[in-house]
Scaffold this motif. Structure first.
Motif, PDB file in Angstrom:
ATOM      1  N   GLY A 139     139.217  26.507  54.793  1.00  0.00           N
ATOM      2  CA  GLY A 139     139.453  26.148  53.398  1.00  0.00           C
ATOM      3  C   GLY A 139     138.523  25.045  52.925  1.00  0.00           C
ATOM      4  O   GLY A 139     138.072  25.051  51.773  1.00  0.00           O
ATOM      5  N   GLN A 140     138.206  24.110  53.803  1.00  0.00           N
ATOM      6  CA  GLN A 140     137.274  23.037  53.450  1.00  0.00           C
ATOM      7  C   GLN A 140     135.879  23.593  53.191  1.00  0.00           C
ATOM      8  O   GLN A 140     135.184  23.162  52.267  1.00  0.00           O
ATOM      9  N   ILE A 141     135.461  24.564  54.003  1.00  0.00           N
ATOM     10  CA  ILE A 141     134.150  25.195  53.800  1.00  0.00           C
ATOM     11  C   ILE A 141     134.129  25.961  52.487  1.00  0.00           C
ATOM     12  O   ILE A 141     133.163  25.886  51.720  1.00  0.00           O
ATOM     13  N   LEU A 142     135.200  26.689  52.198  1.00  0.00           N
ATOM     14  CA  LEU A 142     135.285  27.436  50.940  1.00  0.00           C
ATOM     15  C   LEU A 142     135.188  26.505  49.737  1.00  0.00           C
ATOM     16  O   LEU A 142     134.507  26.805  48.752  1.00  0.00           O
ATOM     17  N   GLU A 143     135.861  25.374  49.832  1.00  0.00           N
ATOM     18  CA  GLU A 143     135.846  24.420  48.718  1.00  0.00           C
ATOM     19  C   GLU A 143     134.457  23.858  48.491  1.00  0.00           C
ATOM     20  O   GLU A 143     133.992  23.752  47.348  1.00  0.00           O
TER      21      GLU A 143
END
Length: 306
Positions: free
Chosen positions: A262-266
Motif C-alpha cells: 500500500g505504501q508503494i501504491l501511494e
C-alpha cells in the motif's frame, strides 16, 4: 477487422533462441508490411502443461496478431521444459521466475530492431515479468493480469490461498457441490486437502494463519513481488495490474495493500494503476474474460507508445 484480415498483415515466425544454444522456442509475430514499431511486446503466459505460446483458446495468438497488425512486433515463448523448449522439466515456482528465458526473448526482439519493451504477464508469467523487467533498462510498461502477490506454500495445492482469502460462504458452496462431494468420497488426497483448507480457515479467523499473516488480517506481499515492483516504480516504469472481481488473488492483493504494498501504491500514484473486470481472470476460463484481457493488452501497449 476480421481475423483473416489481421492474419494477412502479420507473419508468425517460429524461432529457437538464443542463436547459439537454441534453448527456448517461441513465435515472433511481426508486421508483414510497413515499418514495425521500435516498441516490442513480450507475452508471458502462466505455467501449465503443453505449450505456453498459445494461451487458453489461443488467446496469446490472437493478442500477438492484433498487436502486430497495429505495427507492434511481439514474441510469446515456451519456458524451459515446456512445448518445444529444451532443458530440464518445467519449474512452477514463483520464487524462481524464468528470468533467463525473458532476457533471451528481449535479445531476440532486439535483433528485429526493437529498442523498447512492453511486458505482459499472467500468474507465473507476471512474476517473471517483474523480475525480468528489473534487469532491463528499456521497459516502456508492465501489464500484470491477476498476479499472485504471495507465494503458496510448496505442495499445498493452493490451500493456503483458500484458507486465507476465500469467504466462509464460498468455501461452503464448494463443499456442498456434487462434484466436490464425489471427489471427497473418491480420493484420500482430496479429503486431506479439504481438511487443510477448513483447518486453515479456522486458524486464519483466530489470527493464527500461515506465515506472513499479521494480527488484524493484513497479509504482506512476498519479497519476490514487492521488491521488484518497488524498484520499477522508482525507475518510473508505468505499471497496470488487472484482476477479476472474483479472483482470490484480488482479495489477496487487497490484503497485501494494507501493508508495504500500500505504501508503494501511494507513492506511485498514477504510475501504478489497479483495475478490475467482472468475473475471474485466473485461468481465463471464459471467452468474455479472454477478450477483455486482450483489450487491456492492446489499450496499454498503445498508451505506452503515445
Amino acid at each position: 477487422m476480421t481475423t483473416e484480415a489481421v492474419q494477412s498483415r502479420v507473419v508468425d515466425q517460429p524461432v529457437f533462441f538464443p542463436p547459439d544454444e537454441k534453448t527456448y522456442f517461441g513465435f515472433a509475430t511481426l508486421p508483414a508490411e510497413g515499418p514495425a514499431s521500435t516498441t516490442a511486446v513480450i507475452l508471458l503466459s502462466g505455467t501449465h502443461t503443453g505449450s505456453t505460446t498459445m494461451g487458453r483458446n489461443r488467446m496469446w495468438v490472437k493478442a500477438a496478431r492484433t498487436l502486430a497488425g497495429r505495427g507492434y512486433p511481439t514474441i510469446r515463448i515456451d519456458y524451459a521444459g515446456l512445448g518445444e523448449s529444451l532443458s530440464g522439466g518445467p519449474i512452477y515456482d514463483l520464487e524462481l521466475p524464468a528470468v533467463h528465458a525473458f532476457n533471451e526473448a528481449v535479445e531476440q526482439m532486439r535483433s528485429y530492431g526493437a529498442s523498447r519493451f512492453v511486458v505482459v504477464g499472467t500468474c507465473f508469467g507476471s512474476r517473471t515479468a517483474i523480475a525480468g523487467a528489473v534487469e532491463q533498462r528499456d521497459i516502456a510498461g508492465l501489464l500484470l493480469l491477476a498476479p499472485p502477490v504471495r507465494n503458496p506454500t510448496k505442495g499445498d495445492g493452493g490451500t493456503d490461498h483458500l484458507a486465507l482469502y476465500a469467504s466462509t460462504a464460498d468455501l461452503a458452496k464448494r463443499a456442498v457441490s456434487m462434484r466436490t462431494i464425489r471427489k471427497l468420497l473418491r480420493t484420500k488426497k482430496a479429503r486431506s486437502v479439504a481438511r487443510r483448507v477448513f483447518t486453515g480457515k479456522v486458524q486464519a479467523s483466530l489470527g493464527r494463519g500461515p506465515a506472513g499473516e499479521g494480527q488484524g488480517g493484513a497479509t504482506d506481499a512476498a519479497p519476490g513481488f514487492l521488491e521488484p515492483i518497488k524498484r520499477l516504480v522508482q525507475r518510473g516504469v508505468p505499471i497496470r495490474i488487472v484482476y477479476g472481481e472474483s479472483d482470490i488473488f484480488w482479495t489477496e492483493f487487497q490484503k497485501a495493500a494494507e501493508g508495504r504494498l500500500g505504501q508503494i501504491l501511494e507513492r506511485a500514484g498514477d504510475l501504478m494503476r489497479v483495475e478490475t473486470v467482472p468475473g475471474i481472470i485466473r485461468g481465463f476460463t471464459s471467452v468474455r474474460i479472454q477478450e477483455a484481457c486482450n483489450q487491456h493488452v492492446l489499450d496499454f501497449v498503445e498508451e505506452c507508445t503515445r
